[in-house]
Design an enzyme around this catalytic site. Structure first.
Site, PDB file in Angstrom:
ATOM      1  CB  CYS A  47      -1.314  -0.015   1.418  1.00 10.94           C
ATOM      2  SG  CYS A  47      -1.620   1.223   1.620  1.00 10.94           S
ATOM      3  CB  SER A  49       0.101   3.233   4.811  1.00 10.85           C
ATOM      4  OG  SER A  49      -1.134   4.165   4.102  1.00 10.85           O
ATOM      5  CG  HIS A  52       2.826   7.679   2.801  1.00  6.94           C
ATOM      6  ND1 HIS A  52       3.733   7.663   0.844  1.00  6.94           N
ATOM      7  CD2 HIS A  52       1.819   8.400   2.539  1.00  6.94           C
ATOM      8  CE1 HIS A  52       2.530   8.418   0.396  1.00  6.94           C
ATOM      9  NE2 HIS A  52       1.311   9.194   1.755  1.00  6.94           N
ATOM     10  CG  HIS A  68      -1.347  -1.517   5.941  1.00  8.75           C
ATOM     11  ND1 HIS A  68      -0.251  -1.043   6.190  1.00  8.75           N
ATOM     12  CD2 HIS A  68      -2.777  -1.522   5.575  1.00  8.75           C
ATOM     13  CE1 HIS A  68      -0.631  -0.338   4.948  1.00  8.75           C
ATOM     14  NE2 HIS A  68      -1.509  -0.998   4.880  1.00  8.75           N
ATOM     15  CB  CYS A 161      -5.412  -1.580   3.652  1.00 14.15           C
ATOM     16  SG  CYS A 161      -5.244   0.267   3.307  1.00 14.15           S
TER      17      CYS A 161
END
Ligand code: PAD
Ligand code: ZN
Length: 361
Positions: A47, A49, A52, A68, A161
């Protein structure tokens, strides 16, 4: 089961320091303590994220195991765990649902307060207490949910997600209306799922914005009617969107994580009833300012996490909706690679080739 009660040595990806490439290492995963669940991972998505976090845009304590968006099978449970049992198929929850805090008890929103826990006296952020880039992981019971035994485990991780964040932002948070106009900033994993939700809600026009034109054909296939590359425009993208729609769109979505595109999304909205939904995650020190005059005319600005779904209650329902052909998650997964080819997967992600690459254990 011969792993029961034992420490498991397995392969995991470790981020040792900011912006370094992930390192595949053997790690020791202890048995679950009271209230914890040990999961044998089957699949995990990459993802934005995660990227990031690896780059330090979402600040976490190093070293950590990222990931995640995970699906797996419960290997063992700690004392007092009652909602899952060994052998259950599960999803990991980046936002838990404790069912006790003020966020969980409020019917609106989902940002559970039990986001953090401590480990050896140090604060570990919940995003990566899921730590799905590992063959086995241990998570608190509030961060795991049982799903239908018929779920295809090589794909279903995206319901942890990408699908709730994107599809949910459109159908559940914004409640996109039939015949409406939408703009989606960012046509990666989350943006693609937003487009899907806008289309499913009956939007008549969906404008897709991305600087990578390689994303356009897939976005069109999902329902985007017009593609804009801001780098090729002679005017700000929000002005182009306004010209295309007369006065602005009914619904604008930001799925990049940049202050400037958040402002562009806001400015693209219909001056009276436009709804601007922010799903992108930006660095902690990033700020944006809006023309104060644009606020008082009636527009709504809303930040949305995981489509506002109460995760434990709603993710199993999304899995069932997929199994009943009510949502099609398949076009959101463009690549599947074995876990040990993680570096290749990140190369493809950084080259802008993937929507979601799912790693298989
Ligand atoms: P992604 O990398 O798959 O997609 C990002 C897209 O944005 C790519 O297609 C890029 O080409 C495009 N892009 C980058 N810069 C620009 C720009 N200046 N203008 C236009 N397009 C641009 O990531 P993703 O879709 O997995 O995640 C997107 C964001 O959503 C990211 O910030 C992530 O942290 C956030 C996120 N939020 C939640 C939530 O619940 N709020 C959940 C998951 C991800
Ligand atoms: Zn995510």
């Amino acid at each position: 089961m011969d792993t029961l009660g034992k420490t498991i040595t397995c392969l995991a990806a470790i981020a040792w320091k900011t912006n370094s490439s992930l390192s595949l290492e053997e790690v020791q995963v202890e048995p679950p303590k009271a209230g914890e669940v040990r999961i044998k991972m089957i699949s995990t998505g990459i993802c934005g994220s995660d990227d990031h976090a690896i780059k330090g845009i979402i600040p976490l304590k190093y070293p950590f195991i990222p990931g995640h968006e995970g699906a797996g099978i419960v290997e063992s449970i700690g004392e007092g765990v009652s909602s899952v049992k060994p052998g259950d198929k599960v999803l990991t929850l980046i936002v838990p649902q404790c069912r006790e805090c003020s966020a969980c008890l409020n019917p609106k929103g989902n940002f559970c307060e039990k986001q953090e826990f401590t480990c050896k006296g140090e604060k570990i952020y919940h995003s990566f207490r899921t730590s799905t880039f590992s063959e086995y992981t241990v998570v608190p019971e509030i961060s795991v949910v049982k799903i239908d035994a018929a779920a295809p485990m090589d794909k279903i991780c995206v319901i942890s997600c990408e699908v709730p964040t994107g599809y949910g932002a459109a159908v559940h948070s914004a409640k996109v209306t039939p015949g409406s106009t939408c703009v989606v900033f960012g046509l990666g994993g989350i943006g693609s799922a937003i487009v899907m939700g806008c289309k499913a809600s009956g939007a008549s026009r969906i404008i897709g914005v991305d600087i990578n034109e390689e994303k356009f054909p897939r976005a069109r296939a999902l329902g985007v009617t017009d593609c804009l590359n801001p780098s090729n425009l002679k005017k700000p993208v929000q002005e182009a969107v306004k010209e295309m729609t007369g006065i602005g769109v009914d619904f604008a979505f930001e799925a990049i994580g940049l202050a400037e595109t958040m402002v562009a999304a806001w400015d693209s909205c219909h001056v009276s009833h436009g709804v601007c939904i922010i799903t992108g995650v930006s660095p902690p020190n990033s700020k944006f300012s809006l023309s104060a005059q644009t606020v008082s005319t009636g527009r709504t600005l809303k930040g949305v996490c995981l489509g506002d779904y109460k995760t434990k209650d709603c993710f199993p329902q999304l899995v069932t909706a997929y199994l009943q052909n009510k949502i099609n998650i398949d076009p959101l997964i463009t690549h599947q690679l074995p876990f040990d080819q993680l570096h290749k997967a990140f190369e493809l992600y950084h080259a802008g080739k993937t929507i979601r690459c799912v790693l298989l254990f």
